[in-house]
Design a protein around this motif. Structure first.
Motif, PDB file in Angstrom:
ATOM      1  N   ASP A 251      46.763 -30.061-103.456  1.00 33.14           N
ATOM      2  CA  ASP A 251      47.926 -30.947-103.510  1.00 33.14           C
ATOM      3  C   ASP A 251      49.209 -30.161-103.263  1.00 33.14           C
ATOM      4  O   ASP A 251      49.304 -28.990-103.635  1.00 33.14           O
ATOM      5  CB  ASP A 251      48.030 -31.612-104.883  1.00 33.14           C
ATOM      6  N   PRO A 252      50.229 -30.812-102.695  1.00 32.56           N
ATOM      7  CA  PRO A 252      51.503 -30.121-102.475  1.00 32.56           C
ATOM      8  C   PRO A 252      52.127 -29.554-103.746  1.00 32.56           C
ATOM      9  O   PRO A 252      52.821 -28.539-103.696  1.00 32.56           O
ATOM     10  CB  PRO A 252      52.389 -31.202-101.861  1.00 32.56           C
ATOM     11  N   ASP A 253      51.865 -30.203-104.886  1.00 32.55           N
ATOM     12  CA  ASP A 253      52.448 -29.720-106.150  1.00 32.55           C
ATOM     13  C   ASP A 253      51.436 -28.967-107.004  1.00 32.55           C
ATOM     14  O   ASP A 253      51.634 -28.758-108.192  1.00 32.55           O
ATOM     15  CB  ASP A 253      53.047 -30.892-106.946  1.00 32.55           C
TER      16      ASP A 253
ATOM     17  N   ASN B 217      54.374 -27.428 -94.359  1.00 28.14           N
ATOM     18  CA  ASN B 217      53.588 -26.791 -95.415  1.00 28.14           C
ATOM     19  C   ASN B 217      53.707 -25.266 -95.417  1.00 28.14           C
ATOM     20  O   ASN B 217      52.804 -24.568 -95.874  1.00 28.14           O
ATOM     21  CB  ASN B 217      52.122 -27.224 -95.303  1.00 28.14           C
TER      22      ASN B 217
ATOM     23  N   SER C  86      46.470 -24.600 -97.761  1.00 25.50           N
ATOM     24  CA  SER C  86      46.436 -24.395 -99.221  1.00 25.50           C
ATOM     25  C   SER C  86      47.283 -23.191 -99.619  1.00 25.50           C
ATOM     26  O   SER C  86      47.974 -23.211-100.648  1.00 25.50           O
ATOM     27  CB  SER C  86      44.993 -24.217 -99.704  1.00 25.50           C
TER      28      SER C  86
ATOM     29  N   ARG D 299      55.279 -21.323-101.568  1.00 23.60           N
ATOM     30  CA  ARG D 299      56.251 -21.819-102.549  1.00 23.60           C
ATOM     31  C   ARG D 299      56.570 -20.771-103.607  1.00 23.60           C
ATOM     32  O   ARG D 299      57.714 -20.648-104.041  1.00 23.60           O
ATOM     33  CB  ARG D 299      55.696 -23.084-103.222  1.00 23.60           C
TER      34      ARG D 299
ATOM     35  N   ARG E  98      50.971 -24.048 -99.390  1.00 25.53           N
ATOM     36  CA  ARG E  98      51.417 -24.879-100.514  1.00 25.53           C
ATOM     37  C   ARG E  98      51.487 -24.107-101.825  1.00 25.53           C
ATOM     38  O   ARG E  98      52.016 -24.622-102.814  1.00 25.53           O
ATOM     39  CB  ARG E  98      50.474 -26.075-100.665  1.00 25.53           C
ATOM     40  N   THR E  99      50.971 -22.902-101.854  1.00 22.67           N
ATOM     41  CA  THR E  99      51.000 -22.085-103.075  1.00 22.67           C
ATOM     42  C   THR E  99      51.801 -20.803-102.839  1.00 22.67           C
ATOM     43  O   THR E  99      52.914 -20.659-103.338  1.00 22.67           O
ATOM     44  CB  THR E  99      49.569 -21.773-103.532  1.00 22.67           C
TER      45      THR E  99
END
Length: 310
Positions: free
Chosen positions: A302-304, A70, A34, A41, A37-38
């Motif tokens: 979620d990835p986005d 990820n 998680s 990014r 993915r946050t």
């Protein structure tokens, strides 16, 4: 850096007797995905590092590839020849809560951790049975102690399951030692009920947690979240969510708190005296992470997610 220390498994999820998904998992691992993915990014300059041990096999290859995809570093993953990576069977009940059965290699050597160069302000997450199990505790404690001495912020998720109640007499001291090493302790109402015989968070904080760690988060699933620190106590309602699976919900709540600490620039000193307005920045953010996970069969946001909710 944000560093997670814990077990990595392949979760095979069943509902109504039928397999529904197979995804890499493990309590700390879910949190780190998680965060990959946050944070990975939005703040690519902040390394996300998972310290774990797996077999050099097909399951291990799946896990390593998933981590790289990820934004989670594999540099501190110990891959061992001749052992099998752990697989878990997760059975969802009518409320989409899971019970687990683990299939581990009995010949696997004890967890050795690894060499990490910790720095002031790093965020370190550890917890679950991994942090108190005789085969993994010593190396985990050594890493956490080293991180603490370096000035890292230590977050401990108790995550004590009913299936380990028979181990409580021999592990309760380890749990409390972990609390004393930490800057933030998170436990569910079930955790504290199993360990201290009461789910009264005020009582447990006052009599058991606060002498060891001044900052405590008690989550109550679909109920409220209670937070305690030297500077404040606050209670937050939880958004009602139609769940698909609750696997990873608490893990991603942890990720949300760590994300908030990074985003707000909270120091180790600040974490020890969080005020109500600080909790108002951290807990709703973490609740978004948790709610997102409950809406899918994945163990992580979620990835986005960072595009939609942050």
């Amino acid at each position: 850096m944000i560093i997670g220390i814990g077990e990595t498994v392949l979760d095979i999820v069943f509902k109504c007797g039928q397999p529904k998904s197979a995804v890499p998992g493990g309590s700390t691992f879910n949190s780190m995905i998680s965060l990959g993915r946050t944070v990975g990014r939005l703040y690519p300059e902040v390394p996300i590092v998972m310290v774990t041990q797996i077999g050099k096999d097909m399951v291990g290859d799946i896990i390593l590839s998933f981590m790289r995809d990820n934004h989670v570093s594999t540099h501190s993953v110990r891959c061992l020849e001749g052992i099998q990576s752990t697989v878990s069977i997760a059975m969802l009940d009518g409320n989409n809560d899971a019970s687990y059965e683990f299939f581990r290699d009995s010949d696997a050597p004890s967890f050795e951790g690894g060499k990490i160069e910790f720095h002031p302000g790093d965020l370190v997450l550890f917890g679950s049975f991994f942090a108190i199990n005789k085969g993994t505790r010593e190396a985990t404690k050594a890493l956490v102690s080293e991180a603490r001495a370096a000035g890292a912020i230590i977050y401990y998720d108790i995550n004590f399951r009913r299936s380990h109640l028979l181990d409580l007499p021999s592990t309760k001291g380890f749990i409390e030692e972990n609390c004393a090493l930490s800057d933030i302790v998170r436990g569910s109402s079930e955790d504290i009920s199993y360990i201290y015989g009461s789910d009264d968070a005020d009582l447990v904080y006052r009599e058991h947690i606060s002498p060891l760690c001044t900052t405590f988060i008690c989550t109550r699933g679909a109920g409220c979240t209670e937070v305690f620190s030297a500077g404040a106590k606050a209670v937050f309602d939880v958004e009602k969510v139609e769940t698909v699976s609750t696997i990873g919900a608490g893990d991603s709540f942890n990720a949300g708190i760590l994300f908030g600490l990074l985003k707000e620039g909270f120091t180790k000193e600040k974490v020890g005296r969080l005020a109500k307005e600080d909790w108002e920045k951290l807990v709703p953010q973490a609740a978004k992470f948790s709610a997102n996970v409950c809406r899918s069969m994945d163990n992580y946001v979620d990835p986005d997610f960072f595009e939609k909710a942050l």
